[in-house]
Design a protein around this motif. Structure first.
Motif, PDB file in Angstrom:
ATOM      1  N   GLU A  51       0.899  -1.480  -0.009  1.00 52.96           N
ATOM      2  CA  GLU A  51      -0.010  -0.145  -0.224  1.00 52.96           C
ATOM      3  C   GLU A  51       0.827   1.287   0.016  1.00 52.96           C
ATOM      4  O   GLU A  51       1.822   1.367   0.765  1.00 52.96           O
ATOM      5  N   PRO A  52       0.622   2.127  -0.905  1.00 46.87           N
ATOM      6  CA  PRO A  52       1.272   3.764  -0.719  1.00 46.87           C
ATOM      7  C   PRO A  52       1.194   4.278   0.670  1.00 46.87           C
ATOM      8  O   PRO A  52       0.270   3.885   1.251  1.00 46.87           O
ATOM      9  N   ILE A  53       2.195   4.893   0.822  1.00 50.68           N
ATOM     10  CA  ILE A  53       2.090   5.642   2.235  1.00 50.68           C
ATOM     11  C   ILE A  53       1.699   6.830   1.958  1.00 50.68           C
ATOM     12  O   ILE A  53       2.230   7.620   1.101  1.00 50.68           O
ATOM     13  N   ASN A  54       0.673   7.451   2.958  1.00 49.83           N
ATOM     14  CA  ASN A  54       0.229   8.647   2.971  1.00 49.83           C
ATOM     15  C   ASN A  54       1.395   9.778   3.598  1.00 49.83           C
ATOM     16  O   ASN A  54       1.342   9.788   4.739  1.00 49.83           O
ATOM     17  N   ILE A  55       1.938  10.590   2.619  1.00 51.61           N
ATOM     18  CA  ILE A  55       2.922  11.450   3.171  1.00 51.61           C
ATOM     19  C   ILE A  55       2.453  12.542   4.202  1.00 51.61           C
ATOM     20  O   ILE A  55       2.807  12.752   5.348  1.00 51.61           O
ATOM     21  N   ILE A  87      10.011  15.824   6.759  1.00 44.61           N
ATOM     22  CA  ILE A  87       8.955  15.886   6.030  1.00 44.61           C
ATOM     23  C   ILE A  87       7.834  16.453   7.097  1.00 44.61           C
ATOM     24  O   ILE A  87       6.824  17.161   6.667  1.00 44.61           O
ATOM     25  N   ILE A  88       7.854  15.771   8.214  1.00 43.99           N
ATOM     26  CA  ILE A  88       6.733  16.074   9.450  1.00 43.99           C
ATOM     27  C   ILE A  88       6.954  17.601   9.652  1.00 43.99           C
ATOM     28  O   ILE A  88       6.007  18.233   9.555  1.00 43.99           O
ATOM     29  N   GLU A  89       8.278  18.128   9.738  1.00 43.32           N
ATOM     30  CA  GLU A  89       8.216  19.429  10.096  1.00 43.32           C
ATOM     31  C   GLU A  89       7.735  20.416   9.110  1.00 43.32           C
ATOM     32  O   GLU A  89       6.869  21.250   9.306  1.00 43.32           O
ATOM     33  N   ASP A  90       8.036  20.215   7.740  1.00 44.72           N
ATOM     34  CA  ASP A  90       7.490  20.854   6.880  1.00 44.72           C
ATOM     35  C   ASP A  90       6.176  20.957   6.578  1.00 44.72           C
ATOM     36  O   ASP A  90       5.317  21.876   6.345  1.00 44.72           O
ATOM     37  N   ARG A  91       5.515  19.557   6.687  1.00 43.17           N
ATOM     38  CA  ARG A  91       4.085  19.525   6.482  1.00 43.17           C
ATOM     39  C   ARG A  91       3.171  20.249   7.871  1.00 43.17           C
ATOM     40  O   ARG A  91       2.193  20.764   7.633  1.00 43.17           O
ATOM     41  N   GLU A  92       3.857  20.033   8.773  1.00 43.12           N
ATOM     42  CA  GLU A  92       3.281  21.071  10.037  1.00 43.12           C
ATOM     43  C   GLU A  92       3.526  22.754   9.750  1.00 43.12           C
ATOM     44  O   GLU A  92       2.544  23.397  10.287  1.00 43.12           O
ATOM     45  N   THR A  93       4.705  23.046   9.350  1.00 46.13           N
ATOM     46  CA  THR A  93       4.639  24.309   9.149  1.00 46.13           C
ATOM     47  C   THR A  93       4.156  24.967   8.094  1.00 46.13           C
ATOM     48  O   THR A  93       3.441  26.199   8.125  1.00 46.13           O
ATOM     49  N   ASN A  94       4.107  24.221   6.724  1.00 41.03           N
ATOM     50  CA  ASN A  94       3.527  24.703   5.381  1.00 41.03           C
ATOM     51  C   ASN A  94       2.425  24.096   4.983  1.00 41.03           C
ATOM     52  O   ASN A  94       1.762  24.401   3.690  1.00 41.03           O
ATOM     53  N   GLY A  95       1.808  23.194   5.981  1.00 44.51           N
ATOM     54  CA  GLY A  95       0.519  22.329   5.252  1.00 44.51           C
ATOM     55  C   GLY A  95       0.719  21.292   4.479  1.00 44.51           C
ATOM     56  O   GLY A  95       1.826  20.882   4.342  1.00 44.51           O
ATOM     57  N   PRO A  96      -0.222  20.449   4.204  1.00 42.73           N
ATOM     58  CA  PRO A  96      -0.255  19.174   3.619  1.00 42.73           C
ATOM     59  C   PRO A  96       0.594  19.358   2.116  1.00 42.73           C
ATOM     60  O   PRO A  96       0.466  20.433   1.463  1.00 42.73           O
ATOM     61  N   PHE A  97       1.213  18.200   1.536  1.00 44.14           N
ATOM     62  CA  PHE A  97       1.827  18.261   0.386  1.00 44.14           C
ATOM     63  C   PHE A  97       0.431  17.598  -0.494  1.00 44.14           C
ATOM     64  O   PHE A  97      -0.297  16.952  -0.212  1.00 44.14           O
ATOM     65  N   GLU A  98       0.588  18.362  -1.473  1.00 44.07           N
ATOM     66  CA  GLU A  98      -0.591  18.014  -2.523  1.00 44.07           C
ATOM     67  C   GLU A  98      -0.112  17.144  -3.837  1.00 44.07           C
ATOM     68  O   GLU A  98      -0.898  16.489  -4.488  1.00 44.07           O
ATOM     69  N   SER A  99       1.428  17.054  -4.027  1.00 44.10           N
ATOM     70  CA  SER A  99       1.745  16.053  -4.960  1.00 44.10           C
ATOM     71  C   SER A  99       3.061  15.741  -4.660  1.00 44.10           C
ATOM     72  O   SER A  99       3.654  16.377  -3.830  1.00 44.10           O
ATOM     73  N   ALA A 100       3.686  14.873  -5.400  1.00 46.31           N
ATOM     74  CA  ALA A 100       4.996  14.231  -4.948  1.00 46.31           C
ATOM     75  C   ALA A 100       6.109  15.483  -5.467  1.00 46.31           C
ATOM     76  O   ALA A 100       7.007  15.543  -4.562  1.00 46.31           O
ATOM     77  N   GLN A 101       5.760  16.464  -6.284  1.00 50.58           N
ATOM     78  CA  GLN A 101       6.819  17.335  -6.454  1.00 50.58           C
ATOM     79  C   GLN A 101       7.003  18.395  -5.332  1.00 50.58           C
ATOM     80  O   GLN A 101       7.959  18.826  -5.059  1.00 50.58           O
ATOM     81  N   ILE A 149       3.915   6.794  -2.692  1.00 56.78           N
ATOM     82  CA  ILE A 149       3.241   7.623  -1.864  1.00 56.78           C
ATOM     83  C   ILE A 149       1.786   8.068  -2.214  1.00 56.78           C
ATOM     84  O   ILE A 149       1.711   7.770  -3.462  1.00 56.78           O
ATOM     85  N   THR A 150       0.976   8.649  -1.442  1.00 56.13           N
ATOM     86  CA  THR A 150      -0.440   9.104  -1.851  1.00 56.13           C
ATOM     87  C   THR A 150      -0.256  10.223  -0.824  1.00 56.13           C
ATOM     88  O   THR A 150       0.617  10.529   0.129  1.00 56.13           O
ATOM     89  N   PHE A 151      -1.344  11.049  -1.101  1.00 56.81           N
ATOM     90  CA  PHE A 151      -1.641  12.325  -0.428  1.00 56.81           C
ATOM     91  C   PHE A 151      -3.153  12.427   0.061  1.00 56.81           C
ATOM     92  O   PHE A 151      -4.021  11.888  -0.221  1.00 56.81           O
TER      93      PHE A 151
END
Length: 93
Positions: free
Chosen positions: A31-35, A57-71, A91-93
């Motif tokens: 199963e893909p992992i939800n980033i 990755i966790i610090e960035d998503r807490e600071t800047n919000g969820p990732f919307e794409s792999a890029q 991965i998935t989002f």
């Protein structure tokens, strides 16, 4: 002599087939992992992501919000286009 060869050949063939059986288990789809929701421990299961990148990755998503794409992962220090290309199907989002 002919019988011994056939018996030995048959035994080797069976051993070879039994030895290859676990390879099918390794090829199972994972199963893909939800980033955006994965723990640091789960993120480290991804290729090229160690404990420090998982924490980033966790610090960035807490600071800047969820990732919307792999890029979007390239906004994390130490993650470039090559890493993203290796992760896209895992991965998935």
């Amino acid at each position: 002599m002919k019988f011994r060869f056939h018996a030995l050949f048959g035994a080797c063939l069976v051993a070879l087939l039994l030895g290859l059986t676990p390879l099918g288990a390794v090829a199972q789809e994972v199963e893909p992992i939800n980033i955006n929701t994965a723990s640091a421990e789960l993120l480290t299961e991804l290729p090229g992501i160690g404990p420090s990148k998982a924490a980033a990755i966790i610090e960035d998503r807490e600071t800047n919000g969820p990732f919307e794409s792999a890029q979007d992962l390239t906004r994390v220090s130490g993650i470039g286009d090559g890493t993203v290309a290796n992760l896209e199907d895992q991965i998935t989002f």
